[in-house]
Design a protein around this motif. Structure first.
Motif, PDB file in Angstrom:
ATOM      1  N   GLU A  56      -2.926  12.668  -1.558  1.00 47.88           N
ATOM      2  CA  GLU A  56      -1.757  12.273  -0.955  1.00 47.88           C
ATOM      3  C   GLU A  56      -2.381  11.230  -0.051  1.00 47.88           C
ATOM      4  O   GLU A  56      -3.295  11.597   0.743  1.00 47.88           O
ATOM      5  N   PHE A  57      -2.022  10.231   0.152  1.00 55.36           N
ATOM      6  CA  PHE A  57      -2.413   8.892   1.131  1.00 55.36           C
ATOM      7  C   PHE A  57      -0.983   8.262   1.572  1.00 55.36           C
ATOM      8  O   PHE A  57      -0.050   8.378   1.114  1.00 55.36           O
ATOM      9  N   THR A  58      -1.492   7.658   2.402  1.00 52.37           N
ATOM     10  CA  THR A  58      -0.362   6.696   3.303  1.00 52.37           C
ATOM     11  C   THR A  58      -0.604   5.146   2.982  1.00 52.37           C
ATOM     12  O   THR A  58      -1.701   4.732   3.020  1.00 52.37           O
ATOM     13  N   GLN A  59       0.366   4.583   2.605  1.00 53.88           N
ATOM     14  CA  GLN A  59       0.445   3.186   2.224  1.00 53.88           C
ATOM     15  C   GLN A  59       1.306   2.337   3.139  1.00 53.88           C
ATOM     16  O   GLN A  59       2.220   2.944   3.777  1.00 53.88           O
ATOM     17  N   LEU A  60       0.691   1.275   3.803  1.00 50.31           N
ATOM     18  CA  LEU A  60       1.467   0.037   4.172  1.00 50.31           C
ATOM     19  C   LEU A  60       2.186  -0.589   3.177  1.00 50.31           C
ATOM     20  O   LEU A  60       1.344  -1.347   2.254  1.00 50.31           O
ATOM     21  N   ASP A  61       3.359  -0.571   2.903  1.00 48.35           N
ATOM     22  CA  ASP A  61       3.928  -1.140   1.429  1.00 48.35           C
ATOM     23  C   ASP A  61       4.792  -2.371   1.648  1.00 48.35           C
ATOM     24  O   ASP A  61       5.851  -2.009   2.858  1.00 48.35           O
ATOM     25  N   VAL A  62       4.703  -3.402   1.097  1.00 48.07           N
ATOM     26  CA  VAL A  62       5.326  -4.625   1.791  1.00 48.07           C
ATOM     27  C   VAL A  62       6.075  -5.307   0.496  1.00 48.07           C
ATOM     28  O   VAL A  62       5.536  -5.163  -0.581  1.00 48.07           O
ATOM     29  N   GLU A  63       7.104  -5.671   0.665  1.00 51.22           N
ATOM     30  CA  GLU A  63       7.387  -6.787  -0.407  1.00 51.22           C
ATOM     31  C   GLU A  63       8.408  -7.974   0.231  1.00 51.22           C
ATOM     32  O   GLU A  63       9.233  -7.745   1.296  1.00 51.22           O
ATOM     33  N   LEU A  64       8.456  -9.151  -0.530  1.00 47.63           N
ATOM     34  CA  LEU A  64       9.188 -10.111  -0.011  1.00 47.63           C
ATOM     35  C   LEU A  64      10.017 -10.789  -1.207  1.00 47.63           C
ATOM     36  O   LEU A  64       9.391 -11.139  -2.103  1.00 47.63           O
ATOM     37  N   SER A  65      11.005 -11.558  -0.838  1.00 47.17           N
ATOM     38  CA  SER A  65      11.762 -12.416  -1.811  1.00 47.17           C
ATOM     39  C   SER A  65      11.425 -13.925  -1.730  1.00 47.17           C
ATOM     40  O   SER A  65      11.085 -14.231  -0.749  1.00 47.17           O
ATOM     41  N   PHE A  66      11.398 -14.496  -2.728  1.00 42.40           N
ATOM     42  CA  PHE A  66      11.589 -16.141  -2.732  1.00 42.40           C
ATOM     43  C   PHE A  66      10.040 -16.495  -2.291  1.00 42.40           C
ATOM     44  O   PHE A  66      10.173 -17.492  -1.523  1.00 42.40           O
ATOM     45  N   CYS A  67       9.090 -15.721  -2.654  1.00 47.10           N
ATOM     46  CA  CYS A  67       7.812 -15.873  -1.956  1.00 47.10           C
ATOM     47  C   CYS A  67       6.888 -16.330  -2.836  1.00 47.10           C
ATOM     48  O   CYS A  67       6.849 -16.276  -4.206  1.00 47.10           O
ATOM     49  N   THR A  68       5.706 -17.085  -2.528  1.00 54.56           N
ATOM     50  CA  THR A  68       4.627 -17.277  -3.575  1.00 54.56           C
ATOM     51  C   THR A  68       3.348 -16.412  -3.319  1.00 54.56           C
ATOM     52  O   THR A  68       3.474 -15.772  -2.083  1.00 54.56           O
ATOM     53  N   GLN A  69       2.495 -16.365  -4.151  1.00 52.42           N
ATOM     54  CA  GLN A  69       1.357 -15.528  -3.811  1.00 52.42           C
ATOM     55  C   GLN A  69       0.669 -15.888  -2.502  1.00 52.42           C
ATOM     56  O   GLN A  69       0.343 -15.132  -1.752  1.00 52.42           O
ATOM     57  N   GLU A  70       0.677 -17.227  -2.080  1.00 51.53           N
ATOM     58  CA  GLU A  70       0.082 -17.787  -0.916  1.00 51.53           C
ATOM     59  C   GLU A  70       0.880 -17.082   0.253  1.00 51.53           C
ATOM     60  O   GLU A  70       0.233 -16.963   1.417  1.00 51.53           O
ATOM     61  N   GLU A  71       2.229 -17.107   0.249  1.00 58.05           N
ATOM     62  CA  GLU A  71       2.704 -16.360   1.533  1.00 58.05           C
ATOM     63  C   GLU A  71       2.575 -15.102   1.518  1.00 58.05           C
ATOM     64  O   GLU A  71       2.442 -14.704   2.621  1.00 58.05           O
ATOM     65  N   VAL A  72       2.382 -14.497   0.389  1.00 56.38           N
ATOM     66  CA  VAL A  72       2.063 -12.694   0.829  1.00 56.38           C
ATOM     67  C   VAL A  72       0.780 -12.733   1.057  1.00 56.38           C
ATOM     68  O   VAL A  72       0.650 -12.018   2.226  1.00 56.38           O
ATOM     69  N   ILE A  73      -0.193 -13.399   0.945  1.00 54.61           N
ATOM     70  CA  ILE A  73      -1.398 -13.324   1.472  1.00 54.61           C
ATOM     71  C   ILE A  73      -1.440 -13.661   2.890  1.00 54.61           C
ATOM     72  O   ILE A  73      -2.192 -13.018   3.765  1.00 54.61           O
ATOM     73  N   GLU A  74      -0.675 -14.885   3.299  1.00 54.18           N
ATOM     74  CA  GLU A  74      -0.684 -15.333   4.737  1.00 54.18           C
ATOM     75  C   GLU A  74       0.106 -14.064   5.564  1.00 54.18           C
ATOM     76  O   GLU A  74      -0.528 -13.787   6.461  1.00 54.18           O
ATOM     77  N   VAL A  75       0.853 -13.306   5.006  1.00 49.69           N
ATOM     78  CA  VAL A  75       1.517 -12.435   5.739  1.00 49.69           C
ATOM     79  C   VAL A  75       0.581 -11.267   5.882  1.00 49.69           C
ATOM     80  O   VAL A  75       0.191 -10.761   7.148  1.00 49.69           O
ATOM     81  N   MET A  76       0.084 -10.850   4.797  1.00 50.50           N
ATOM     82  CA  MET A  76      -0.901  -9.595   4.901  1.00 50.50           C
ATOM     83  C   MET A  76      -2.149  -9.972   5.759  1.00 50.50           C
ATOM     84  O   MET A  76      -2.680  -8.960   6.583  1.00 50.50           O
ATOM     85  N   GLU A  77      -2.756 -11.312   5.528  1.00 53.30           N
ATOM     86  CA  GLU A  77      -3.905 -11.514   6.444  1.00 53.30           C
ATOM     87  C   GLU A  77      -3.495 -11.500   7.982  1.00 53.30           C
ATOM     88  O   GLU A  77      -4.260 -11.156   8.505  1.00 53.30           O
ATOM     89  N   SER A  78      -2.373 -12.136   8.139  1.00 48.18           N
ATOM     90  CA  SER A  78      -2.144 -12.207   9.601  1.00 48.18           C
ATOM     91  C   SER A  78      -1.615 -11.060  10.231  1.00 48.18           C
ATOM     92  O   SER A  78      -2.123 -10.517  11.323  1.00 48.18           O
ATOM     93  N   CYS A  79      -1.116 -10.077   9.396  1.00 46.90           N
ATOM     94  CA  CYS A  79      -0.942  -8.720   9.859  1.00 46.90           C
ATOM     95  C   CYS A  79      -2.315  -8.015  10.123  1.00 46.90           C
ATOM     96  O   CYS A  79      -2.417  -7.256  11.285  1.00 46.90           O
ATOM     97  N   MET A  80      -3.194  -8.034   9.382  1.00 45.20           N
ATOM     98  CA  MET A  80      -4.712  -7.311   9.575  1.00 45.20           C
ATOM     99  C   MET A  80      -5.163  -8.196  10.737  1.00 45.20           C
ATOM    100  O   MET A  80      -6.082  -7.236  11.649  1.00 45.20           O
ATOM    101  N   ARG A  81      -4.989  -9.464  11.022  1.00 51.33           N
ATOM    102  CA  ARG A  81      -5.696  -9.921  12.151  1.00 51.33           C
ATOM    103  C   ARG A  81      -5.151  -9.343  13.378  1.00 51.33           C
ATOM    104  O   ARG A  81      -5.709  -9.164  14.391  1.00 51.33           O
ATOM    105  N   TYR A  82      -3.890  -9.265  13.441  1.00 52.79           N
ATOM    106  CA  TYR A  82      -2.943  -8.557  14.591  1.00 52.79           C
ATOM    107  C   TYR A  82      -3.314  -7.207  14.723  1.00 52.79           C
ATOM    108  O   TYR A  82      -3.546  -7.002  15.956  1.00 52.79           O
ATOM    109  N   VAL A  83      -3.421  -6.416  13.885  1.00 50.20           N
ATOM    110  CA  VAL A  83      -3.858  -5.051  13.779  1.00 50.20           C
ATOM    111  C   VAL A  83      -5.184  -5.099  14.601  1.00 50.20           C
ATOM    112  O   VAL A  83      -5.452  -4.191  15.503  1.00 50.20           O
TER     113      VAL A  83
END
Ligand code: ASP
Length: 583
Positions: A228-255
């Protein structure tokens, strides 16, 4: 009003205060009684003088009793300050003591971070959770999760809850099933992830979704994993792989900045093939180099039978540098060979570049010129050792990759305060299912292939690359994501490729394929494991130490005693019968 046990300072001198908490330690000396009073914020020393009515009551205080005191703040006498405590300059002279509750004698010392049997700690989890390290871990966890929510809120993502009782939508693991009382013979599944629901939220037009959510996978527990584990689950529309990577990397940097005060550099990127060839792993620990080197040509003419047969079968010989490894004794090397075997090696050859000459487990076959070439390839110096693994290429790399971590651990290269994030990209779309030899999704069946590769589906599925990316940190996979297939027609092709009949597809995924038919936008996303993130953030803790109420390694909650039998009637109400245990 109650004050915090971590807040009082010299500037509060003479203030009247009220503190409440647990008796961490009681010391009687010089006719005075000193109690270290503890709450989640810290410890404050409170002092009982014999001329106060509370004195005799204070004499009876024991570890973990719960008390409230009123008194005044004063500076500790010169020379008795405790520089280790933030409150160490002051103490509270007690006027009134109220014993709110007594504690039984704890089964282990709460005020010391001694090693205590983990099952005992878990059985008395409330006492374990009172201890400093676990308090720290859970508070850090709170800050990390809060920072994630803040980040996504700023980026206009919205958190949407998805249900816990769903239809089984397999993600490669076994589902936990919940029998339905109202629909005898039917079962809900607990989510392995909200994968299809988040995709449906994109179809519903929400565009940017996130959720901190619990996921359940009925797997055998592993050291770095809970069922049993906890996830940060994320989904975006109209995006490229690059955009998802940018969002998730920025999130970790912010965190990392918000929760740990650490500025992270940009995450390096490696293709899956590069990661395997260089580090023998798709989740390489990049806190250190120790890059693997292929040294086949050093042994092209070898008479060493094992190397010879591996090379003639198109296998590989992989070299790994062991910094300082020349200091190992023959016996140490024998033990290291055993470790390599436990990690799947058929064997391991070592070459020790000792200051008094080169030694090797295969010295007959490794002459001076071979040593010189190995030394150069592996960038090894005198004092190092070189470990060699020979096998089919994938197997040799995999073993060398595991031994790379082992060697780094022994050489002290895995600093828990260093955070080496990275992206792994360009995964194959399919891998070989060990049991059947057929293609199985590397990630999950909803992952889209690289652009323009659909034509390979029938002819060469194993050549297909996926729009699939993993985030790794210090040798752990934090999570995976992908651009999804958003057209039903293509999704059906993948299911067919995976050997599902049209009936099976309709039964399991009919609802989803119908949803794709109603204008599904292109979309993609990712999920990161929060338990793992916190585990690495606190400095490579045990995963159970960053979860308030974890299961033990046998998947039991030993505090509540779960799982446990239930009254027979409850089972009958579910139209179930418990089969006798298997002989
Ligand atoms: N649902 C996937 C997982 O739990 C992650 C993703 O593809 O978003 O691993």
């Amino acid at each position: 009003m109650k004050n915090s046990c971590g807040a009082l300072r010299a500037s509060d001198e003479e203030k009247a205060v009220e503190l409440a908490g647990w008796v961490n330690v009681r010391r009687d000396h010089g006719g005075l009684i000193f109690v270290d009073l503890r709450d989640r914020d810290g410890i404050t020393q409170v002092v009982f003088a014999p001329d106060r009515a509370s004195f005799s009551e204070a004499e009876r205080l024991r570890h973990e009793d719960v008390i409230r005191v009123r008194g005044s703040v004063r500076r500790r006498p010169a020379g008795t300050e405790n520089s280790k405590l933030p409150t160490g300059e002051i103490e509270v002279a007690v006027d009134e003591l109220e014993v709110l509750n007594r504690s039984a004698v704890p089964p282990f010392q709460v005020n010391k971070d001694d090693d205590v049997d983990e099952n005992l700690r878990m059985q008395y989890r409330y006492l374990d959770l009172r201890r400093g390290p676990l308090q720290h871990n859970l508070m850090l966890r709170h800050r990390i999760v809060k920072a994630m929510r803040d980040f996504f809120d700023e980026r206009t993502f919205i958190e949407i809850e998805t249900p816990m009782l769903i239809k089984s939508t397999p993600e490669g693991a076994r589902d936990f099933l919940v029998p339905s009382r109202l629909h005898p013979g039917s079962f809900y599944a607990l989510p392995q992830s909200p994968q299809l629901l988040k995709q449906i939220l994109m179809i519903a037009g929400f565009g940017r979704y996130m959720q901190i959510t619990r996921c359940m996978r009925d797997e055998d527990s592993r050291a770095d994993r809970q069922t049993e584990f906890t996830q940060l689950d994320v989904e975006l529309s109209f995006c490229t792989q690059e955009e998802v990577i940018e969002v998730m990397e920025s999130c970790m940097r912010y965190v990392w900045k918000a929760a740990l005060g650490v500025e992270l550099p940009a995450f390096p990127r490696l293709s899956h093939a590069q990661a395997i060839a260089t580090y023998g792993s798709d989740k390489p620990d990049l806190r250190f180099g120790l890059e693997l080197q292929r040294v086949d040509e050093v042994f092209a003419q070898t008479e060493f039978a094992i190397f010879k047969s591996v090379l003639s079968a198109d296998g590989a010989i992989i070299a790994l540098r062991y910094p300082g490894g020349a200091a190992l004794s023959r016996r140490d090397f024998d033990a290291l060979v055993e470790t390599a075997k436990q990690n799947g090696a058929k064997g391991m050859v070592w070459v020790a570049l000792a200051p008094d000459g080169v030694k090797s487990s295969a010295s007959k076959f490794i002459d001076e010129s071979a040593v010189a070439k190995l030394r150069e390839k592996a960038q090894a110096e005198t004092g190092d050792a070189i470990l060699l693994f020979a096998d089919a290429t994938d197997a040799a790399l995999a073993v060398a990759g595991k031994m790379r971590n082992e060697v780094a651990e022994r050489a002290g290269l895995r600093d828990p305060k260093t955070f080496a994030f990275a992206w792994i990209t360009d995964f194959p779309l399919f891998e070989v299912d060990e049991a059947t030899g057929k293609p199985a999704p590397s990630h999950h069946p909803f992952t889209a292939p690289a652009d323009d590769q659909w034509t390979l589906l029938e002819s060469d599925p194993f050549l297909m690359r996926a729009q699939h990316y993993d985030m790794v940190l210090n040798g752990y996979e934090l999570g995976s994501g992908s651009i999804r297939i958003h057209k039903a027609e293509y999704q059906r092709k993948i299911f067919a490729m995976l050997g599902l009949s049209p009936e099976q597809v309709e039964d399991r995924f009919g609802f989803f394929l119908r949803a794709l038919d109603y204008g599904a936008p292109p979309h993609g996303g990712m999920a990161l494991g929060i338990d793992r993130i916190v585990m690495v953030a606190v400095g490579d803790a045990n995963i159970r130490d960053v979860i308030a109420f974890p299961k033990n390694q046998l998947m039991r909650d030993v505090m509540m005693d779960a799982p446990s039998p239930v009254p027979e009637q409850l089972v009958r109400d579910l139209s179930l019968r418990i089969a006798p245990p298997k002989p």
